[in-house]
Design an enzyme around this catalytic site. Sequence first.
Site, PDB file in Angstrom:
ATOM      1  CE  LYS A 117      -3.974  -2.118   2.203  1.00 43.64           C
ATOM      2  NZ  LYS A 117      -3.727  -3.334   2.190  1.00 43.64           N
ATOM      3  CD  GLU A 201      -5.669   5.400   4.797  1.00 46.93           C
ATOM      4  OE1 GLU A 201      -4.885   5.662   4.175  1.00 46.93           O
ATOM      5  OE2 GLU A 201      -6.873   4.812   4.654  1.00 46.93           O
ATOM      6  CG  HIS A 236     -12.728  -5.207   7.297  1.00 45.49           C
ATOM      7  ND1 HIS A 236     -12.953  -3.937   7.311  1.00 45.49           N
ATOM      8  CD2 HIS A 236     -12.416  -5.509   8.813  1.00 45.49           C
ATOM      9  CE1 HIS A 236     -12.611  -3.347   8.525  1.00 45.49           C
ATOM     10  NE2 HIS A 236     -12.465  -4.486   9.250  1.00 45.49           N
ATOM     11  NE  ARG A 293      -6.714 -10.570  -5.852  1.00 41.37           N
ATOM     12  CZ  ARG A 293      -8.077 -10.218  -5.662  1.00 41.37           C
ATOM     13  NH1 ARG A 293      -9.088 -10.426  -6.430  1.00 41.37           N
ATOM     14  NH2 ARG A 293      -8.351  -9.911  -4.342  1.00 41.37           N
TER      15      ARG A 293
END
Length: 500
Positions: A117, A201, A236, A293
């Site tokens: 990330k 963040e 999630h 992908r």
Amino acid sequence: MKIRKLLVANRGEIALRVMRSAREMGIATVAVFSEADRQSLHVRYADEAVCIGEAASSASYLRGEKIIAAAQQTGADAIHPGYGFLSENAEFAKAVRAAGLIFVGPSAEAIAVMGSKLAAKEAVGQYDIPLVPGTPGAIQEIAEAKAVANQIGYPVLIKASAGGGGKGMRVVEQEADFEEQMQRAVSEATSAFGDGAVFVEKYIGSPKHIEIQILGDQHGNVAYLFERECSVQRRHQKVVEEAPSAIVSPEMRRAMGEAAVKVAQACQYYGAGTVEFIVDEQRNFYFLEMNTRLQVEHPVTEMITGIDLVKEQIRIAQGEKLSFQQEDLRIRGHAIEVRVYAEDPKNNFLPDIGKLRVYQRPQGLGIRVDDGFEQGMDIPIYYDPMIAKLITHGKDRQEAIERMKQAIDTYQIVGIETTLPFCRFVLEHEAFVDGSFDTHFVAQHYRPEVLAQASTEDDKTVAAALAGWVHSQQSPAAQPAANGASAPQAISPWRKNRLA
């Protein structure tokens, strides 16, 4: 180079999905399987099959060297990784190419960049792509991280750089909790991924998860195939997806699509990929990550565009240009996908295993089922609990929803608990119908007792109806009509199946 024989390094529904498109292109297929999957449908469908190990994925589907050896043994030209397992493993992609085989996917370099990330944010930072306010790189010093949090304002999100599925992720509401939560995030990330790098963040309180499907060829052409709404999630992980999103305007769609193309260009991407964005209450969108992908939910994009993403992947891997241009694409109707997991939604979505005593797929106009099971098969404990993807398409969102309800009602599964009742609950909920739902849908609107109570009431209704029907058949007055009589259908089949 034309691909003559394709090995699919996966199992279940995605292996079958890839093989079907390959067969339509005149390409022979090779299946690999573990001991647990010896009787699986993808093994029987393929032209050839090779056992690569014991049931555990660590001894089979995650053993790249065994997969490459199977490709060489059978004379395969290429390997398609599907999704999951080794699909986003840069070292595997590199090893496939080093063995002289075609990897049906992006370059190892692109996988590596977008697999982190932090590296992904650094790569796209050179382009005009919206990013969630936060740290530009990994943070280790708590004092430094706390200063950033104070600057962007609480609540903040501490997130593992190498992670996914919610691991190594902590929401911090106030400064007093920051140090403890950061230590926990680092510890969990190290345990889960072997990498304790985290970043901080701004936490968006009511986010929507919207992603853009892209395709790029090896000649520098990149196109976006519109968006998918993926905000209904549990733990999630997505459960219900649709395309297009109910809240995205044409202007927002174009802006997100163009941003996704820039993300792909930032790492010279080719193949199929998905750029994920988080959208706040004011419809501002921010780059989240890129999945290098094919996505589980790719069928909804295929339904609204008419493009076979697997065939495009194969053509791109062969060195061909995209078979279309951006201006050729149009959104055709609306599509919804629900993931049918072998889980009990009345028991905190606890995974379930067992034999499929009854397994009958729904049929009809605008209904598609991608699965890898049939009646009589066992659901193994070793792998992801998803047994099927149910997709519907309609001329608009309302028609797609109604078709999905009917499809769920006629999808007969006996022997295990599934998420079908939960998915129907979602489709009927006001927040889903009006499009206002976000990633907190399950926490805000769902309670297991709702389904449990409905099941109890349905059981009573069915029992009473069946008792009345039996009594009517035993009555002399009912005998003349006995041959044409049938048991009453008081409720939907997936609810009645609980009594079987």
